[in-house]
Write a protein that holds these residues in place. Structure first.
Motif, PDB file in Angstrom:
ATOM      1  N   MET A 171       9.224  -7.767   5.736  1.00  0.00           N
ATOM      2  CA  MET A 171       9.352  -6.613   4.474  1.00  0.00           C
ATOM      3  C   MET A 171       8.332  -6.318   4.081  1.00  0.00           C
ATOM      4  O   MET A 171       8.574  -5.696   3.634  1.00  0.00           O
ATOM      5  N   SER A 172       7.210  -6.533   3.993  1.00  0.00           N
ATOM      6  CA  SER A 172       5.513  -6.531   3.837  1.00  0.00           C
ATOM      7  C   SER A 172       5.187  -5.189   4.683  1.00  0.00           C
ATOM      8  O   SER A 172       4.811  -4.853   3.967  1.00  0.00           O
ATOM      9  N   ALA A 173       6.047  -4.939   6.146  1.00  0.00           N
ATOM     10  CA  ALA A 173       5.473  -4.742   7.241  1.00  0.00           C
ATOM     11  C   ALA A 173       5.826  -3.362   6.652  1.00  0.00           C
ATOM     12  O   ALA A 173       5.874  -2.457   7.129  1.00  0.00           O
ATOM     13  N   ALA A 174       7.988  -3.495   6.623  1.00  0.00           N
ATOM     14  CA  ALA A 174       8.377  -2.435   5.660  1.00  0.00           C
ATOM     15  C   ALA A 174       7.935  -1.302   4.642  1.00  0.00           C
ATOM     16  O   ALA A 174       8.046  -0.466   4.437  1.00  0.00           O
ATOM     17  N   LEU A 175       7.237  -2.336   3.479  1.00  0.00           N
ATOM     18  CA  LEU A 175       6.511  -1.686   2.192  1.00  0.00           C
ATOM     19  C   LEU A 175       5.266  -0.795   2.605  1.00  0.00           C
ATOM     20  O   LEU A 175       4.984   0.406   2.255  1.00  0.00           O
ATOM     21  N   VAL A 176       4.517  -1.455   3.490  1.00  0.00           N
ATOM     22  CA  VAL A 176       3.784  -0.657   3.831  1.00  0.00           C
ATOM     23  C   VAL A 176       3.740   0.639   4.731  1.00  0.00           C
ATOM     24  O   VAL A 176       3.268   1.741   4.296  1.00  0.00           O
ATOM     25  N   ASP A 177       5.214   0.622   5.566  1.00  0.00           N
ATOM     26  CA  ASP A 177       5.768   1.733   6.635  1.00  0.00           C
ATOM     27  C   ASP A 177       6.071   2.885   5.233  1.00  0.00           C
ATOM     28  O   ASP A 177       5.419   4.120   5.312  1.00  0.00           O
ATOM     29  N   SER A 178       6.665   2.882   4.150  1.00  0.00           N
ATOM     30  CA  SER A 178       7.106   3.134   3.496  1.00  0.00           C
ATOM     31  C   SER A 178       6.004   3.976   2.195  1.00  0.00           C
ATOM     32  O   SER A 178       5.730   5.115   1.519  1.00  0.00           O
ATOM     33  N   PHE A 179       4.732   3.215   1.938  1.00  0.00           N
ATOM     34  CA  PHE A 179       3.593   3.582   1.733  1.00  0.00           C
ATOM     35  C   PHE A 179       2.498   4.724   1.790  1.00  0.00           C
ATOM     36  O   PHE A 179       2.061   4.847   2.535  1.00  0.00           O
ATOM     37  N   SER A 180       2.535   4.932   3.673  1.00  0.00           N
ATOM     38  CA  SER A 180       1.899   5.282   5.044  1.00  0.00           C
ATOM     39  C   SER A 180       1.935   7.264   4.752  1.00  0.00           C
ATOM     40  O   SER A 180       2.823   7.728   4.550  1.00  0.00           O
TER      41      SER A 180
ATOM     42  N   ARG B 207      11.818  -6.691  -1.655  1.00  0.00           N
ATOM     43  CA  ARG B 207      12.914  -6.208  -1.152  1.00  0.00           C
ATOM     44  C   ARG B 207      12.639  -4.842  -2.462  1.00  0.00           C
ATOM     45  O   ARG B 207      13.271  -3.534  -2.571  1.00  0.00           O
ATOM     46  N   ARG B 208      12.779  -5.410  -4.213  1.00  0.00           N
ATOM     47  CA  ARG B 208      12.730  -4.260  -4.770  1.00  0.00           C
ATOM     48  C   ARG B 208      11.290  -3.310  -4.859  1.00  0.00           C
ATOM     49  O   ARG B 208      11.477  -1.870  -4.741  1.00  0.00           O
ATOM     50  N   SER B 209      10.348  -3.617  -3.898  1.00  0.00           N
ATOM     51  CA  SER B 209       9.059  -2.691  -4.140  1.00  0.00           C
ATOM     52  C   SER B 209       9.822  -1.397  -2.864  1.00  0.00           C
ATOM     53  O   SER B 209       9.570  -0.370  -2.557  1.00  0.00           O
ATOM     54  N   VAL B 210      10.160  -1.782  -1.309  1.00  0.00           N
ATOM     55  CA  VAL B 210      10.721  -1.285  -0.540  1.00  0.00           C
ATOM     56  C   VAL B 210      12.456  -0.422  -1.388  1.00  0.00           C
ATOM     57  O   VAL B 210      12.359   1.057  -1.093  1.00  0.00           O
ATOM     58  N   GLU B 211      12.947  -1.007  -1.810  1.00  0.00           N
ATOM     59  CA  GLU B 211      14.389  -0.672  -2.542  1.00  0.00           C
ATOM     60  C   GLU B 211      13.551   1.197  -3.541  1.00  0.00           C
ATOM     61  O   GLU B 211      13.989   1.854  -3.731  1.00  0.00           O
TER      62      GLU B 211
END
Length: 303
Positions: free
Chosen positions: A189-198, A254-258
């Motif tokens: 989940m943390s990696a997904a959040l990083v990817d969404s901000f890349s 989860r909230r950050s990714v969403e």
């Protein structure tokens, strides 16, 4: 730009005459201190403790006190030191660029060729580029021997002063001795959040929010006769209660990714990060001085 120093980069038998320029500048609003009762300017004076007179800079020397003796050093004394007289930027070694820890970087300077021929300068620049190396150098500037890193920025050689090893403090915190268990799902989940901000870094897209808001406040005070309600300029502070709640780590991720997937609409901001406007009002930007909507320096322009 005005050159602050002239010398030469020396490595082996190669000598590269250069001029040194400050690579950075400060754009902060200049503020001074005043008496809160009458607005009178507060000034600091260099007053001698022996005669009680105010002393000009031209009549000030430096001194060392070891607790028992005081040794006075004149400007001539300091200029007589061999290191201060040197106008050479001596290359002591070339290191792989990735070995230079960014925490050691201090001030940055541009180097301009100071010769009718730029061949030696260009040769050094292209050599550093081709080998992906950074030159570690020693030189004297403003009454201090300095360690520096000589590297390439675009078509220019850049000199960055380095902190000495004993000036970098070690980080040792008891709170980090405990090794918490991080699950594979949390890492995912943390990696997904990083990817969404890349994104590719574009420094020109960011600005100092505090300085922008400070200028707004100053302009508003001037326009309204030096009397303005701060809330009239920046709006009401946002409710901090929800942001103060402690969330479970997975729930926060989860909230950050969403939120990033929805363009940031879940936190009262539009897709570009601007604060959503209240009914019948303008977007709120927050006020300096600790208001809840203020951001630290470095927020994206227009965000």
């Amino acid at each position: 730009m005005r050159a602050i120093w002239k010398g030469a980069v020396a490595f082996g038998l190669v000598n590269v005459p250069v001029k040194v320029y400050s690579a950075t500048e400060d754009h902060d609003v200049a503020l001074h201190q005043v008496h809160d009762k009458d607005g009178g300017r507060i000034r600091y004076q260099r007053r001698c403790e022996v005669c009680g007179k105010v002393v000009d800079y031209a009549n000030i020397d430096k001194a060392y006190d070891d607790g028992e003796h005081t040794v006075i050093l004149t400007a001539e004394d300091l200029e007589s030191l061999p290191a201060e007289k040197s106008r050479e930027i001596e290359v002591v070694e070339f290191i792989p660029s990735e070995q230079l820890d960014p925490i050691m970087l201090d001030r940055s300077y541009y180097l301009e060729p100071d010769s009718s021929s730029t061949k030696a300068y260009t040769l050094l620049r292209r050599t550093l580029e081709k080998t992906d190396r950074t030159a570690i150098v020693k030189f004297a500037l403003r009454q201090k021997t300095r360690l520096g890193a000589l590297r390439v920025r675009g078509d220019v050689l850049m000199l960055q002063t380095l902190l000495w090893a004993d000036e970098v403090r070690e980080a040792s915190f008891p709170s980090l001795e405990e090794k918490p268990r991080i699950s594979a799902k949390e890492l995912e989940m943390s990696a997904a959040l990083v990817d969404s901000f890349s994104e590719d870094f574009a420094p020109e897209e960011f600005e100092d929010d505090y300085q922008v808001q400070l200028r707004q406040l100053l302009e508003a005070k001037i326009a309204q006769g030096d009397a303005i309600d701060t809330e009239a300029t920046f709006g009401e502070p946002a409710n901090e209660e929800e942001g103060a709640k402690v969330l479970d780590l997975m729930e926060a991720l989860r909230r950050s990714v969403e939120r990033t997937k929805s363009g940031g609409k879940n936190d009262g901001k539009d897709a570009k990060g601007k604060a959503a406007a209240p009914e019948g009002g303008k977007p709120r930007t927050g006020a300096p001085g600790g208001r809840s909507t203020a951001r630290a320096a470095g927020k994206k322009k227009g965000a």
